[in-house]
Design an enzyme around this catalytic site. Structure first.
Site, short mmCIF file in Angstrom:
data_model
loop_
_atom_site.label_atom_id
_atom_site.label_comp_id
_atom_site.label_asym_id
_atom_site.label_seq_id
_atom_site.Cartn_x
_atom_site.Cartn_y
_atom_site.Cartn_z
CE LYS A 66 3.10 0.01 4.75
NZ LYS A 66 2.48 -0.09 3.43
NE ARG A 79 3.60 -7.60 10.56
CZ ARG A 79 3.03 -6.94 9.56
NH1 ARG A 79 2.13 -7.51 8.79
NH2 ARG A 79 3.35 -5.68 9.32
CD GLU A 93 -2.80 1.22 2.43
OE1 GLU A 93 -2.74 0.33 3.30
OE2 GLU A 93 -3.61 2.16 2.45
P1 ATP Z 1 2.57 -2.27 7.89
O1 ATP Z 1 1.89 -2.98 8.99
O2 ATP Z 1 3.99 -1.95 8.13
O3 ATP Z 1 1.81 -1.07 7.39
P2 ATP Z 1 1.43 -3.74 5.79
O4 ATP Z 1 1.34 -5.22 5.80
O5 ATP Z 1 0.19 -2.98 6.02
O6 ATP Z 1 2.60 -3.33 6.71
P3 ATP Z 1 1.65 -3.50 2.98
O7 ATP Z 1 2.09 -2.35 2.19
O8 ATP Z 1 0.23 -3.91 2.91
O9 ATP Z 1 2.06 -3.22 4.46
O10 ATP Z 1 2.59 -4.75 2.72
C1 ATP Z 1 2.93 -5.22 1.46
C2 ATP Z 1 3.36 -6.65 1.60
O11 ATP Z 1 4.46 -6.77 2.49
C3 ATP Z 1 2.24 -7.52 2.14
O12 ATP Z 1 2.17 -8.69 1.38
C4 ATP Z 1 2.66 -7.79 3.54
O13 ATP Z 1 2.19 -9.02 3.97
C5 ATP Z 1 4.18 -7.75 3.46
N1 ATP Z 1 4.74 -7.35 4.74
C6 ATP Z 1 4.49 -6.22 5.42
N2 ATP Z 1 5.14 -6.21 6.61
C7 ATP Z 1 5.83 -7.36 6.66
C8 ATP Z 1 6.70 -7.95 7.64
N3 ATP Z 1 6.97 -7.34 8.78
N4 ATP Z 1 7.23 -9.16 7.36
C9 ATP Z 1 6.96 -9.77 6.20
N5 ATP Z 1 6.15 -9.29 5.25
C10 ATP Z 1 5.58 -8.10 5.47
MG MG Z 2 -1.46 -3.57 4.56
#
Ligand code: ATP
Ligand code: MG
Length: 568
Positions: A281, A271, A45
């Protein structure tokens, strides 16, 4: 001597991949002929900069495509217009490329599918599988039930398809206020899985979207958008983190009802969490907007931009991802694992030079012009192609203050009154006199050279210690930014009763002035060097010159000092 960056796209992790359960699934699907080739995607995102957790996901998705001759799409999940920006989207693309990966075809956006998603929603309404609900958000929460109690049907649940269609079209046409109505799937309000209790798939929100502008005032929800986007792109394996495990039945339910071109398989993995930092984020955003760090690319940040600025290499980060592996169990990783992957990569790639960060003056009392000689030294003991340079000796030198001890502890091999030490690539010297200021602080050492020791062992005795140094007159000024852990505890967001900001390390950045050996060409931004005995350093990407001093960020120390009190 320059650190020849590997061309973008040619970065490769040298070591063999580590087997894990997702690779096993992919291999089985290829072997059985279920798929002729795999297709993955990385779906960020654009609501912030990517962090080390995303790097894990990038390495997994792009790495699988690389290893099995498949493809990986980059698709922005842009369904929350208020939080998303072009700046973030551009930074994310830069990060993926910098890590050495190439996405398949154009950058994709969930918003590319807004019309298709809308059309599918009408189809679901037609089939009696979606309805327009007038409950307020609060009412909806109340009707949803809890983990132990089933939900209750909304009084609007039994509207006819014709009425739903009319209302949905009017939602799209902007006839209703934000939040006044939603479109929900009609699944099962009594399901033990709360995600299946008639999830909302469209909401009314008058927000300007980075791609579609004001064309839409209704936006699809993530769960509905994601599975359909995957299916439209014919993704074979849709990899996500474990918190989506309970969403998988919804992912499958939606695709089962629709005439989509494919039905990808969702697979969850754990994760990455990294000690002494945060990987969310939202929290990183807070650090930036509240000014606790200098920006998303502050070298203390666990963002890809931050790690890059600090001097981490794409290869080092990829090696880290390889070492931590992929599993379904909790994954709080020691910062030392990341640092050693980076250090191991820099070991062979960074030319070695001498710099002094806490200078103490040494005067060589028997220095003789024309007699006291300099030697050439290689930039790397194993990489002859890095070349060599002259290391000019002079009457006055800078050495590291802590390489001298007036009262040495046991086993001390460095300089001490009356003691001898070798100057790296130069002579053995003896400390004859310690000069102090009025307050008793050591301000200068007077030393004598053993002129028979250039490139030779001294006769009749062993001198074990070797220290680094620079000639005082010719050395070039540098600014060194020394980073320590950003938080003082391993899990700053582990205590739900306390704000993670309480655990910020007030000493996470120390800026010092020092000296680097003369004769080096002005380094390009992002030049990586080892300062002998001090660590790996990288010239800052943006700040090259601080009042005539070259600016270096300390990337990582030479040894693992992370587990020790006080950090690296
Ligand atoms: P955040 O919680 O930091 O905002 P998010 O999962 O909302 O992270 P996205 O932009 O939706 O962020 O993530 C893009 C991809 O990266 C998704 O497939 C998500 O599962 C993966 N991802 C995000 N954070 C992690 C993490 N800590 N470890 C592994 N994969 C991750
Ligand atoms: Mg997300």
């Amino acid at each position: 001597m320059s650190d020849k960056a590997t061309p973008v796209g040619a970065v490769r992790t040298a070591a063999a991949p580590v087997q894990h359960f997702i690779r096993a699934i992919v291999e089985a699907d290829l072997a059985s002929g279920k798929h002729a080739a795999i297709a993955t995607r990385f779906p960020p995102e654009p609501n912030g900069y990517l962090h080390i957790g995303h790097a894990k996901s990038i390495c997994l998705n792009f790495g699988l495509a690389e290893d099995y001759g498949g493809t990986c799409n980059l698709r922005f999940d842009d369904t929350n217009p208020e939080k998303e920006s072009e700046e973030y989207a551009l930074a994310i693309q830069e990060d993926v490329r910098w890590l050495g990966f190439t996405w398949n075809g154009p950058v994709r956006w969930a918003s590319d599918y807004f019309q298709a998603l809308y059309d599918y929603a009408e189809l679901l309404i037609d089939k009696g599988l979606a309805y327009v609900d007038d409950l307020t958000a609060d009412e909806m929460r109340e009707f949803r039930g809890t983990l132990t109690q089933p939900g209750r049907d909304s009084p609007y649940r039994d509207r006819s398809p014709a009425e739903n269609l009319d209302l949905f079209r009017r939602m799209k046409a902007g006839e209703f206020a934000d939040g006044a109505r939603t479109l929900r799937l009609k699944i099962d309000m009594a399901s033990p899985n709360i995600n299946l209790r008639d999830p909302v798939i469209y909401r009314i929100k008058r927000a300007h979207h980075i791609r579609t502008g004001d064309a839409w005032c209704i936006y699809p929800m993530y769960d509905y958008t994601h599975c359909i986007s995957d299916a439209l792109e014919c993704i074979t394996h849709s990899l996500c983190t474990l918190e989506f495990e309970d969403h998988r039945p919804l992912y499958d339910w939606v695709l089962d009802q629709l005439p989509v071109p494919s039905h990808p398989r969702q697979i969850e993995f754990s994760r990455l969490e990294l000690q002494y930092t945060v990987t969310s984020k939202r929290k990183l955003n807070q650090l930036v907007t509240q000014g606790h760090v200098a920006g998303w690319d502050d070298p203390r940040m666990p963002t890809i931009h931050g790690m890059r600025r600090r001097g981490y290499t794409p290869e080092g980060i990829r090696e880290f991802a390889r070492r931590i592996g992929i599993s379904k169990s909790d994954n709080v990783v020691d910062m030392a694992v990341l640092e050693s992957a980076v250090r191991d990569d820099l070991e062979a790639r960074a030319p070695r030079v001498m710099a002094v960060l806490d200078p103490l003056k040494v005067v060589l009392t028997n220095f003789r012009e024309g007699v006291t000689a300099s030697r050439a030294a290689p930039f790397h003991p194993q990489q002859a192609e890095f070349g060599e340079r002259e290391v000019p000796i002079a009457r006055e030198l800078w050495i590291e203050r802590d390489d001298f001890a007036e009262i040495p502890p046991e086993g001390w091999q460095r300089l001490t009154p009356g003691g001898e030490v070798r100057l790296r690539y130069s002579y053995v010297i003896r400390c004859d006199q310690v000069v102090k200021d009025a307050a008793g602080a050591v301000i200068e050492l007077r030393c004598s050279i053993d002129h028979d020791t250039l490139g030779r062992n001294p006769v009749g005795r062993k001198v074990k210690g070797v220290i680094h140094w620079v000639p005082a007159d010719a050395a070039r000024a540098i600014e060194a930014r020394l980073y320590d852990r950003l938080f003082t505890v391993p899990e700053p967001d582990g205590d739900k009763t306390r704000d993670f900001l309480e655990f910020l390390n007030p000493d996470s950045l120390r800026v010092v002035r020092g000296w680097i050996e003369p004769g080096l060409p002005a380094p390009e931004p992002e030049t990586r060097l080892q300062f002998e005995r001090l660590g790996y350093f990288c010239t800052d990407r943006f700040d090259h010159d601080a009042d005539g001093a070259w600016v270096f960020n300390r990337t990582v120390g030479l040894k693992d000092t992370w587990s020790r009190q006080g950090g690296s």
